[in-house]
Each structure stands twice: as structure tokens, then as C-alpha cells.
Design a protein around this motif. Structure first.
Motif, PDB file in Angstrom:
ATOM      1  N   ASP A  62      32.576   3.982 -17.342  1.00 36.88           N
ATOM      2  CA  ASP A  62      32.740   5.412 -17.108  1.00 36.88           C
ATOM      3  C   ASP A  62      31.365   6.048 -16.868  1.00 36.88           C
ATOM      4  O   ASP A  62      30.629   6.324 -17.819  1.00 36.88           O
ATOM      5  N   LEU A  63      31.035   6.252 -15.612  1.00 41.79           N
ATOM      6  CA  LEU A  63      29.717   6.790 -15.277  1.00 41.79           C
ATOM      7  C   LEU A  63      29.581   8.264 -15.626  1.00 41.79           C
ATOM      8  O   LEU A  63      28.474   8.764 -15.813  1.00 41.79           O
ATOM      9  N   PHE A  64      30.696   8.963 -15.738  1.00 37.91           N
ATOM     10  CA  PHE A  64      30.626  10.361 -16.177  1.00 37.91           C
ATOM     11  C   PHE A  64      30.099  10.421 -17.610  1.00 37.91           C
ATOM     12  O   PHE A  64      29.194  11.201 -17.912  1.00 37.91           O
ATOM     13  N   LYS A  65      30.637   9.584 -18.485  1.00 39.82           N
ATOM     14  CA  LYS A  65      30.147   9.547 -19.862  1.00 39.82           C
ATOM     15  C   LYS A  65      28.693   9.095 -19.900  1.00 39.82           C
ATOM     16  O   LYS A  65      27.891   9.634 -20.658  1.00 39.82           O
ATOM     17  N   THR A  66      28.360   8.119 -19.070  1.00 41.79           N
ATOM     18  CA  THR A  66      26.978   7.651 -19.018  1.00 41.79           C
ATOM     19  C   THR A  66      26.053   8.785 -18.599  1.00 41.79           C
ATOM     20  O   THR A  66      24.962   8.942 -19.150  1.00 41.79           O
ATOM     21  N   TYR A  67      26.488   9.585 -17.638  1.00 46.26           N
ATOM     22  CA  TYR A  67      25.696  10.731 -17.200  1.00 46.26           C
ATOM     23  C   TYR A  67      25.517  11.730 -18.343  1.00 46.26           C
ATOM     24  O   TYR A  67      24.408  12.230 -18.579  1.00 46.26           O
ATOM     25  N   LEU A  68      26.593  12.005 -19.075  1.00 44.61           N
ATOM     26  CA  LEU A  68      26.492  12.913 -20.217  1.00 44.61           C
ATOM     27  C   LEU A  68      25.491  12.384 -21.237  1.00 44.61           C
ATOM     28  O   LEU A  68      24.626  13.122 -21.720  1.00 44.61           O
ATOM     29  N   TYR A  69      25.611  11.093 -21.564  1.00 47.08           N
ATOM     30  CA  TYR A  69      24.707  10.491 -22.541  1.00 47.08           C
ATOM     31  C   TYR A  69      23.271  10.539 -22.048  1.00 47.08           C
ATOM     32  O   TYR A  69      22.351  10.811 -22.829  1.00 47.08           O
ATOM     33  N   LEU A  70      23.071  10.286 -20.780  1.00 48.33           N
ATOM     34  CA  LEU A  70      21.731  10.276 -20.203  1.00 48.33           C
ATOM     35  C   LEU A  70      21.073  11.639 -20.363  1.00 48.33           C
ATOM     36  O   LEU A  70      19.930  11.735 -20.818  1.00 48.33           O
ATOM     37  N   VAL A  71      21.780  12.694 -20.041  1.00 51.55           N
ATOM     38  CA  VAL A  71      21.216  14.040 -20.143  1.00 51.55           C
ATOM     39  C   VAL A  71      21.010  14.430 -21.606  1.00 51.55           C
ATOM     40  O   VAL A  71      19.978  15.008 -21.973  1.00 51.55           O
ATOM     41  N   LEU A  72      21.965  14.078 -22.460  1.00 47.00           N
ATOM     42  CA  LEU A  72      21.828  14.420 -23.877  1.00 47.00           C
ATOM     43  C   LEU A  72      20.659  13.679 -24.522  1.00 47.00           C
ATOM     44  O   LEU A  72      19.874  14.274 -25.268  1.00 47.00           O
ATOM     45  N   VAL A  73      20.534  12.395 -24.245  1.00 49.20           N
ATOM     46  CA  VAL A  73      19.422  11.632 -24.820  1.00 49.20           C
ATOM     47  C   VAL A  73      18.096  12.154 -24.292  1.00 49.20           C
ATOM     48  O   VAL A  73      17.121  12.263 -25.048  1.00 49.20           O
ATOM     49  N   TRP A  92      14.022   3.432 -23.776  1.00 46.94           N
ATOM     50  CA  TRP A  92      14.499   4.466 -22.860  1.00 46.94           C
ATOM     51  C   TRP A  92      14.169   4.072 -21.421  1.00 46.94           C
ATOM     52  O   TRP A  92      14.998   4.207 -20.521  1.00 46.94           O
ATOM     53  N   SER A  93      12.968   3.537 -21.199  1.00 47.31           N
ATOM     54  CA  SER A  93      12.587   3.077 -19.862  1.00 47.31           C
ATOM     55  C   SER A  93      13.469   1.925 -19.404  1.00 47.31           C
ATOM     56  O   SER A  93      13.859   1.864 -18.230  1.00 47.31           O
ATOM     57  N   ALA A  94      13.810   1.029 -20.320  1.00 49.66           N
ATOM     58  CA  ALA A  94      14.695  -0.093 -19.980  1.00 49.66           C
ATOM     59  C   ALA A  94      16.075   0.420 -19.584  1.00 49.66           C
ATOM     60  O   ALA A  94      16.678  -0.063 -18.613  1.00 49.66           O
ATOM     61  N   PHE A  95      16.568   1.426 -20.291  1.00 49.44           N
ATOM     62  CA  PHE A  95      17.868   1.994 -19.941  1.00 49.44           C
ATOM     63  C   PHE A  95      17.817   2.650 -18.565  1.00 49.44           C
ATOM     64  O   PHE A  95      18.717   2.467 -17.739  1.00 49.44           O
TER      65      PHE A  95
END
Length: 117
Positions: A62-73, A92-95
Motif C-alpha cells: 500500500d503505497l498510500f500508507k507508505t507515503y503517509l509514513y514517509l511524511v510523518l517520519v 532513514w537514508s536506507a529507507f
């Protein structure tokens, strides 16, 4: 707390004009992340471990959730302080590298290009 774009709006509406604003934005982002991960996280390493373990090549990811997590982190780490900051930055760089290498330019899933870039 909604698990949609409204949670990002809640974080982004906090003004960051001084250190208190940064700390508040960081704390709210962490709180939302804990809710999203069902309280399974305790620190940055737990969050990043869960994110790095995601296989974004898998079409069921689910890339939408991944996008949410990315912005939140990103909002959480931008002003967070930690004694183990170099290791957190490396994870974080590895992610971020995983996001850009596991998703191709021809991936047309929703939010694929946002996560990739």
C-alpha cells in the motif's frame, strides 16, 4: 485520529517558527505514527525497521500508507533529537534509497511517484 491525508494536514498546520513549534510538530507526528502502527513502536529504530522491511516492489504494498509514513517520519525526525542520531540518519537514508530503487518510473500505482521521489 484519521489514517488519511487529514493526519498529514494536522501535522503540517503546526507552524514551525521556533524550537517549540518544531518539537510540537515532531511530537504530533510521533503520536500519529504510534496510532498507525498500533503502538508497536517505541523509538525511531522500530519505525525505520518496519518501514525498511516493506517490499515496495510487491504490487500488494500500500503505497498510500507508505507515503503517509514517509511524511510523518520526516516531520518527526526533522526536529527530533536523539543520542543515536547517526544510526537513525543512516537507516532513514536506507529507507529513502529503497523508495527510489524499488519503485520504477513506469509504476502507475497510486502514490508510486510521490513515494519514489
Amino acid at each position: 485520529v484519521p489514517r488519511d491525508l487529514n493526519c498529514l494536514r494536522m501535522v503540517e498546520c503546526i507552524l514551525v517558527v521556533d524550537s517549540r513549534g518544531k518539537q510540537l510538530r515532531s511530537a504530533v507526528a510521533l503520536h500519529i505514527l504510534k496510532i498507525c502502527f498500533d503502538e508497536k513502536i517505541t523509538d525511531a529504530h522500530d519505525v525505520l525497521r518496519l518501514l525498511i522491511s516493506a517490499n515496495m516492489k510487491d504490487k500488494s504494498c500500500d503505497l498510500f500508507k507508505t507515503y503517509l509514513y514517509l511524511v510523518l517520519v520526516d516531520n518527526w525526525l526533522i526536529s527530533g533529537t536523539s543520542a543515536n542520531r547517526p544510526a537513525i540518519d543512516e537507516s532513514w537514508s536506507a529507507f529513502l534509497r529503497n523508495c527510489s530503487t524499488q519503485i520504477t518510473n513506469t509504476d502507475f500505482r497510486p502514490y508510486a511517484q510521490e513515494v519514489c521521489s
